[in-house]
Design a protein around this motif. Structure first.
Motif, PDB file in Angstrom:
ATOM      1  N   GLU A  65       0.839  -1.037   0.106  1.00 25.44           N
ATOM      2  CA  GLU A  65       0.002  -0.105  -0.106  1.00 25.44           C
ATOM      3  C   GLU A  65       0.895   1.150   0.181  1.00 25.44           C
ATOM      4  O   GLU A  65       1.996   1.312   0.627  1.00 25.44           O
ATOM      5  N   CYS A  66       0.476   2.173  -0.862  1.00 24.25           N
ATOM      6  CA  CYS A  66       1.303   3.432  -0.691  1.00 24.25           C
ATOM      7  C   CYS A  66       0.310   4.532  -0.192  1.00 24.25           C
ATOM      8  O   CYS A  66      -0.702   4.937  -0.599  1.00 24.25           O
ATOM      9  N   ARG A  67       0.678   4.947   1.338  1.00 21.12           N
ATOM     10  CA  ARG A  67      -0.152   5.874   1.935  1.00 21.12           C
ATOM     11  C   ARG A  67       0.639   7.080   2.233  1.00 21.12           C
ATOM     12  O   ARG A  67       1.637   7.339   1.513  1.00 21.12           O
ATOM     13  N   ASP A  68      -0.273   8.042   2.613  1.00 22.26           N
ATOM     14  CA  ASP A  68       0.411   9.460   2.742  1.00 22.26           C
ATOM     15  C   ASP A  68       1.624   9.364   3.501  1.00 22.26           C
ATOM     16  O   ASP A  68       2.728  10.249   3.255  1.00 22.26           O
ATOM     17  N   ILE A 245       4.521  11.299 -11.409  1.00 22.09           N
ATOM     18  CA  ILE A 245       4.413  10.238 -11.956  1.00 22.09           C
ATOM     19  C   ILE A 245       3.218   9.272 -11.323  1.00 22.09           C
ATOM     20  O   ILE A 245       2.587   9.726 -10.329  1.00 22.09           O
ATOM     21  N   GLN A 246       2.777   8.320 -12.199  1.00 22.48           N
ATOM     22  CA  GLN A 246       1.533   7.374 -11.622  1.00 22.48           C
ATOM     23  C   GLN A 246       1.939   6.232 -11.985  1.00 22.48           C
ATOM     24  O   GLN A 246       2.603   5.568 -12.854  1.00 22.48           O
ATOM     25  N   ILE A 247       1.755   5.375 -10.896  1.00 18.64           N
ATOM     26  CA  ILE A 247       2.066   3.824 -11.004  1.00 18.64           C
ATOM     27  C   ILE A 247       0.694   3.277 -10.473  1.00 18.64           C
ATOM     28  O   ILE A 247       0.358   3.254  -9.274  1.00 18.64           O
ATOM     29  N   GLY A 248       0.031   2.553 -11.255  1.00 15.36           N
ATOM     30  CA  GLY A 248      -1.300   2.091 -11.011  1.00 15.36           C
ATOM     31  C   GLY A 248      -2.185   3.252 -10.627  1.00 15.36           C
ATOM     32  O   GLY A 248      -2.341   4.209 -11.534  1.00 15.36           O
ATOM     33  N   SER A 249      -2.875   3.304  -9.525  1.00 17.40           N
ATOM     34  CA  SER A 249      -3.741   4.513  -9.188  1.00 17.40           C
ATOM     35  C   SER A 249      -2.961   5.331  -8.397  1.00 17.40           C
ATOM     36  O   SER A 249      -3.462   6.390  -7.965  1.00 17.40           O
ATOM     37  N   VAL A 308       3.240  11.817  -1.556  1.00 20.46           N
ATOM     38  CA  VAL A 308       2.249  11.016  -2.016  1.00 20.46           C
ATOM     39  C   VAL A 308       0.880  12.107  -2.571  1.00 20.46           C
ATOM     40  O   VAL A 308       0.410  12.609  -1.646  1.00 20.46           O
ATOM     41  N   LYS A 309       0.594  12.137  -3.518  1.00 23.59           N
ATOM     42  CA  LYS A 309      -0.461  12.870  -3.892  1.00 23.59           C
ATOM     43  C   LYS A 309      -1.829  12.111  -4.002  1.00 23.59           C
ATOM     44  O   LYS A 309      -2.968  12.644  -3.977  1.00 23.59           O
ATOM     45  N   ARG A 310      -1.802  10.606  -4.497  1.00 22.80           N
ATOM     46  CA  ARG A 310      -3.078   9.988  -4.167  1.00 22.80           C
ATOM     47  C   ARG A 310      -2.530   8.697  -4.009  1.00 22.80           C
ATOM     48  O   ARG A 310      -1.407   8.097  -4.497  1.00 22.80           O
ATOM     49  N   THR A 311      -3.153   8.158  -2.887  1.00 21.23           N
ATOM     50  CA  THR A 311      -2.755   6.714  -2.240  1.00 21.23           C
ATOM     51  C   THR A 311      -3.320   5.632  -3.152  1.00 21.23           C
ATOM     52  O   THR A 311      -4.213   5.823  -4.039  1.00 21.23           O
ATOM     53  N   GLY A 312      -2.711   4.383  -3.004  1.00 26.08           N
ATOM     54  CA  GLY A 312      -3.247   3.131  -3.770  1.00 26.08           C
ATOM     55  C   GLY A 312      -2.372   2.095  -3.451  1.00 26.08           C
ATOM     56  O   GLY A 312      -1.739   1.952  -2.525  1.00 26.08           O
ATOM     57  N   VAL A 313      -2.607   1.005  -4.288  1.00 25.51           N
ATOM     58  CA  VAL A 313      -1.585  -0.102  -4.222  1.00 25.51           C
ATOM     59  C   VAL A 313      -0.587  -0.231  -5.271  1.00 25.51           C
ATOM     60  O   VAL A 313      -0.806  -0.043  -6.385  1.00 25.51           O
ATOM     61  N   LEU A 314       0.815  -0.759  -5.015  1.00 23.14           N
ATOM     62  CA  LEU A 314       1.758  -0.945  -5.822  1.00 23.14           C
ATOM     63  C   LEU A 314       2.077  -2.167  -5.886  1.00 23.14           C
ATOM     64  O   LEU A 314       1.789  -2.953  -5.128  1.00 23.14           O
ATOM     65  N   HIS A 315       2.524  -2.841  -7.271  1.00 22.03           N
ATOM     66  CA  HIS A 315       2.870  -4.029  -7.463  1.00 22.03           C
ATOM     67  C   HIS A 315       4.206  -4.061  -8.210  1.00 22.03           C
ATOM     68  O   HIS A 315       4.360  -3.235  -9.149  1.00 22.03           O
ATOM     69  N   VAL A 316       5.080  -5.061  -7.779  1.00 24.16           N
ATOM     70  CA  VAL A 316       6.329  -5.457  -8.632  1.00 24.16           C
ATOM     71  C   VAL A 316       5.861  -5.693 -10.200  1.00 24.16           C
ATOM     72  O   VAL A 316       4.785  -6.412 -10.151  1.00 24.16           O
TER      73      VAL A 316
END
Length: 325
Positions: A65-68, A245-249, A308-316
């Motif tokens: 998870e990418c949180r604030d 940049i954007q990675i997923g959401s 972090v401008k927008r939180t979400g989930v990161l995957h390799v």
């Protein structure tokens, strides 16, 4: 036309002119905000690293998870545990290089500390009966829950000497610190962190690591530089130009370059500090522009710090997109 009418007409003209300029400015702003975004693929996530203990061993994960306040995986949160002296001042690998060999993991509501020649120690993650203490991180106050006497004795034995060390944990309801409070050239103080140096997310590319390793007698790994996101499939130092940049959401906004210090000379495999490489080599070709010396001084730049401008989930394996408008 009498003088009074002339003055009134001039005032009316000025007011109308000011209103017109304001409307024009607002219209241009709206047009800018409405301009379509352009997403350009610039790389792929090759590694996600969480450092639960500041200066401790990294934990490589496939999903986070990418949180604030940075990356999270299960009960592990990036740089949410900190070693401090008895009077609350932070302790890092700069002062105690062998901290890089300490592993902090979490399972079933318990924290496990592991280190060379030490028996593992487990303590509860949540110890509400323990005091919340004020810690000093880069001359800024931030809170931490004391993890108790057992953890303190474990760390004090491991690090040796006569000093007493304590482990503290940052909890969700605690007061954060401004990521740029001690950066005089960053007037805004909107971005909050727990125990990281500046930004909640640090990003580095594989190509930049390869470029540096090619200049050294012995190559280096990403773990030496403690990034959270390692990017593959891009050119060396391409990450320097990614403002957003954007990675997923997830959306990340570049905050500043990462100015490197003597901590980079600590070998993450041995816990030995050389005080020379790779810092000397980085200084030979990665110094800032003269116009940025008031920010970075003589520190070489390697990697980028993001908010972090927008939180979400990161995957390799996620694609990385540069955003432009």
């Amino acid at each position: 036309m009498n003088p009074r009418e002339l003055v009134q007409n001039k005032r009316s003209a000025l007011l109308l002119g000011g209103a017109g300029a304001a409307l024009l400015g607002f219209g241009l702003l709206v047009r800018h905000l409405r301009r379509p975004e352009k997403l350009v693929r610039v790389g792929v996530v090759s590694k996600l690293l969480i450092h639960p203990l500041k200066s401790g061993k990294a934990v490589s994960v496939a999903v986070a998870e990418c949180r604030d306040l940075g990356l999270k995986h299960g009960e592990l949160q990036d740089r949410h545990w900190l070693v401090v002296t008895d009077d609350g001042h932070m302790v890092t690998g700069r002062q105690e290089p062998r901290l890089v060999l300490v592993s902090l993991t979490c399972q079933g509501g318990r924290v496990r500390l592991s280190g060379p020649d030490m028996e593992d120690l487990q303590v509860p993650i949540h110890q509400p009966e323990n005091p919340v203490i004020s810690c000093r991180v880069f001359e800024t106050d931030v809170q931490g829950r004391d993890c108790g006497g057992e953890a303190s004795r474990w760390l004090s034995r491991y690090l040796g000497g006569e000093r007493t060390f304590r482990l503290v944990h940052f909890e969700p309801e605690m007061r954060t610190r401004c990521s740029t409070e001690n950066e005089p050239f960053f007037p805004r103080c909107d971005d909050q962190v727990a125990y990281p140096d500046v930004g909640p997310v640090m990003l580095l590319s594989e190509a930049s690591l390869q470029d540096l390793s090619g200049r050294l007698e012995k190559g280096v790994t990403a773990e030496r530089f403690r990034p959270n996101i390692v990017i593959g499939d891009c050119e060396p130092f391409a990450e320097d130009s990614w403002e957003e940049i954007q990675i997923g959401s997830v959306r990340l906004q570049r905050l500043m370059s990462c100015g490197r210090c003597v901590f980079t000379t600590v070998d993450p495999e041995t816990g030995v500090i050389s005080r020379k490489e790779p810092l000397q080599t980085l200084k030979s070709y990665r110094l800032c522009k003269p116009s940025e010396k008031h920010i970075y001084k003589s520190s070489p730049l390697f990697g980028q710090l993001h908010t972090v401008k927008r939180t979400g989930v990161l995957h390799v394996g996620d694609a990385v997109y540069k955003i432009s408008r």
